[in-house]
Design an enzyme around this catalytic site. Structure first.
Site, PDB file in Angstrom:
ATOM      1  N   THR A  27      37.514  50.354  31.993  1.00 13.75           N
ATOM      2  CA  THR A  27      36.931  49.586  32.937  1.00 13.75           C
ATOM      3  C   THR A  27      38.017  48.514  33.503  1.00 13.75           C
ATOM      4  O   THR A  27      39.129  48.575  32.917  1.00 13.75           O
ATOM      5  CB  THR A  27      36.027  48.389  32.026  1.00 13.75           C
ATOM      6  OG1 THR A  27      36.648  47.444  31.228  1.00 13.75           O
ATOM      7  CG2 THR A  27      34.903  49.207  31.101  1.00 13.75           C
ATOM      8  N   ALA A  56      39.547  47.575  28.097  1.00 13.13           N
ATOM      9  CA  ALA A  56      39.318  46.115  28.763  1.00 13.13           C
ATOM     10  C   ALA A  56      40.419  45.462  29.300  1.00 13.13           C
ATOM     11  O   ALA A  56      41.549  45.194  28.471  1.00 13.13           O
ATOM     12  CB  ALA A  56      38.509  45.317  27.617  1.00 13.13           C
ATOM     13  N   VAL A  82      43.468  47.147  24.802  1.00 18.84           N
ATOM     14  CA  VAL A  82      43.957  46.082  25.856  1.00 18.84           C
ATOM     15  C   VAL A  82      44.670  46.711  27.202  1.00 18.84           C
ATOM     16  O   VAL A  82      45.670  47.131  26.845  1.00 18.84           O
ATOM     17  CB  VAL A  82      44.571  45.195  25.286  1.00 18.84           C
ATOM     18  CG1 VAL A  82      44.884  43.814  26.269  1.00 18.84           C
ATOM     19  CG2 VAL A  82      43.951  44.446  23.912  1.00 18.84           C
ATOM     20  N   LYS A  83      44.118  46.671  28.250  1.00 18.34           N
ATOM     21  CA  LYS A  83      44.504  46.959  29.572  1.00 18.34           C
ATOM     22  C   LYS A  83      45.349  45.931  30.199  1.00 18.34           C
ATOM     23  O   LYS A  83      45.020  44.652  30.432  1.00 18.34           O
ATOM     24  CB  LYS A  83      43.374  47.269  30.638  1.00 18.34           C
ATOM     25  CG  LYS A  83      43.717  48.529  31.577  1.00 18.34           C
ATOM     26  CD  LYS A  83      42.526  48.959  32.137  1.00 18.34           C
ATOM     27  CE  LYS A  83      42.803  49.711  33.391  1.00 18.34           C
ATOM     28  NZ  LYS A  83      41.339  50.206  34.116  1.00 18.34           N
ATOM     29  N   VAL A  84      46.497  46.135  30.644  1.00 18.40           N
ATOM     30  CA  VAL A  84      47.399  45.353  30.904  1.00 18.40           C
ATOM     31  C   VAL A  84      48.319  45.742  32.365  1.00 18.40           C
ATOM     32  O   VAL A  84      48.550  46.665  32.360  1.00 18.40           O
ATOM     33  CB  VAL A  84      48.669  44.875  29.884  1.00 18.40           C
ATOM     34  CG1 VAL A  84      49.617  44.051  30.232  1.00 18.40           C
ATOM     35  CG2 VAL A  84      48.027  44.544  28.550  1.00 18.40           C
TER      36      VAL A  84
END
EC number: 2.2.1.2
Length: 216
Positions: A27, A56, A82-84
Site C-alpha cells: 500500500t 505500510a 514498514v515502507k520507507v
C-alpha cells in the site's frame, strides 16, 4: 516469483486472495487516501486478511519521525513491513528498523546505487519502479537485472520487488531478470490469466461439446 497485490481496497485484496496466488500486499498513502478510511485501521484489516507481508508506508520525511511511525505500524501485526522512501533519512530509519527486527521495504528506487545503499542499510526489500522509469525513456527491466546481479555478486539477502507494474510483460520479464516479487494492481493480475488462444480454445471445446450433445 511471489505475487503481491498493490492496493488498499479490501474487495480487491479478497478477490486476489481467492486466486490462491497472493503472497502479500503493498500500500501507499495515495492508495489508502483513495479509500477514504482511517490509515491504521485499514492496515490492520489488511493484515488480518493476508498472512504474508503487508507494506505500510511512513509519511514523515525525517528519520526520527519515520522510526516513530514505523514502530506504531509494526505493532499492528507481525506481518507488517514498514515502507520507507529512498532518502538519506530513509536509510537512517532502515538501519534503526533492522536493529529492532522490523522488516522494511525501501520504495522509489530508480538506480543501482540506491538499491545497493538500501540493501547495505539492512532493507528487507527494495522496490524499483518499472513503469515510472519507462515513462522517462529509461529501461526499468534492465535496472532489475543490474540490481539482481549486484545483490548476487555481493551476497546481499535483500529481495527485489518489481513495482510500478503496468502490464503482463513487466511481470514475465521481471521474473526472468531476477525479481523475487512483483507487486501488481488487480487489473494486471487479471490480464496475466488471459491469452487469445486460451479464449479460442475454450470456445472450440464448448462448440464441439454443444454440437455433439445436440446431435444426440
Amino acid at each position: 516469483m511471489k505475487f503481491f497485490v498493490d492496493t488498499a481496497n479490501i474487495n480487491e485484496i479478497k478477490e486476489a486472495n481467492e486466486l490462491g496466488i497472493l503472497d502479500g500486499v503493498t500500500t501507499n498513502p495515495s492508495l489508502v487516501a483513495k479509500e477514504g478510511v482511517d490509515f491504521h485501521e485499514r492496515i490492520a484489516e489488511i493484515a488480518k486478511l493476508v498472512p504474508g507481508s503487508v507494506s505500510a508506508e511512513v509519511i514523515s520525511l525525517d528519520a526520527e519521525g519515520m522510526i516513530e511511525e514505523g514502530k506504531t505500524l509494526a505493532a499492528i501485526s507481525e506481518n507488517i513491513t514498514v515502507k520507507v522512501p529512498m532518502t538519506v533519512d530513509g536509510l537512517k530509519a532502515v538501519k534503526a528498523f533492522a536493529e529492532l527486527g522490523i522488516k522494511t521495504n525501501v520504495t522509489l528506487i530508480f538506480s543501482v546505487p540506491q538499491a545497493l545503499l538500501a540493501a547495505r542499510a539492512g532493507a528487507t526489500y527494495v522496490s524499483p519502479f518499472l513503469g515510472r522509469l519507462d515513462d522517462i525513456g529509461h529501461d526499468g527491466l534492465q535496472l532489475i537485472s543490474d540490481i539482481a546481479d549486484i545483490f548476487s555478486t555481493h551476497g546481499l539477502p535483500t529481495q527485489i520487488i518489481a513495482a510500478s507494474v503496468r502490464h503482463p510483460v513487466h511481470v514475465s520479464e521481471a521474473a526472468k531478470r531476477g525479481a523475487h516479487i512483483a507487486t501488481i494492481p488487480l487489473n494486471v493480475i487479471k490480464q496475466l490469466t488471459g491469452h487469445p488462444l486460451t479464449d479460442k480454445g475454450i470456445e472450440k471445446f464448448l462448440a464441439d461439446w454443444n454440437k455433439e450433445n445436440v446431435e444426440k
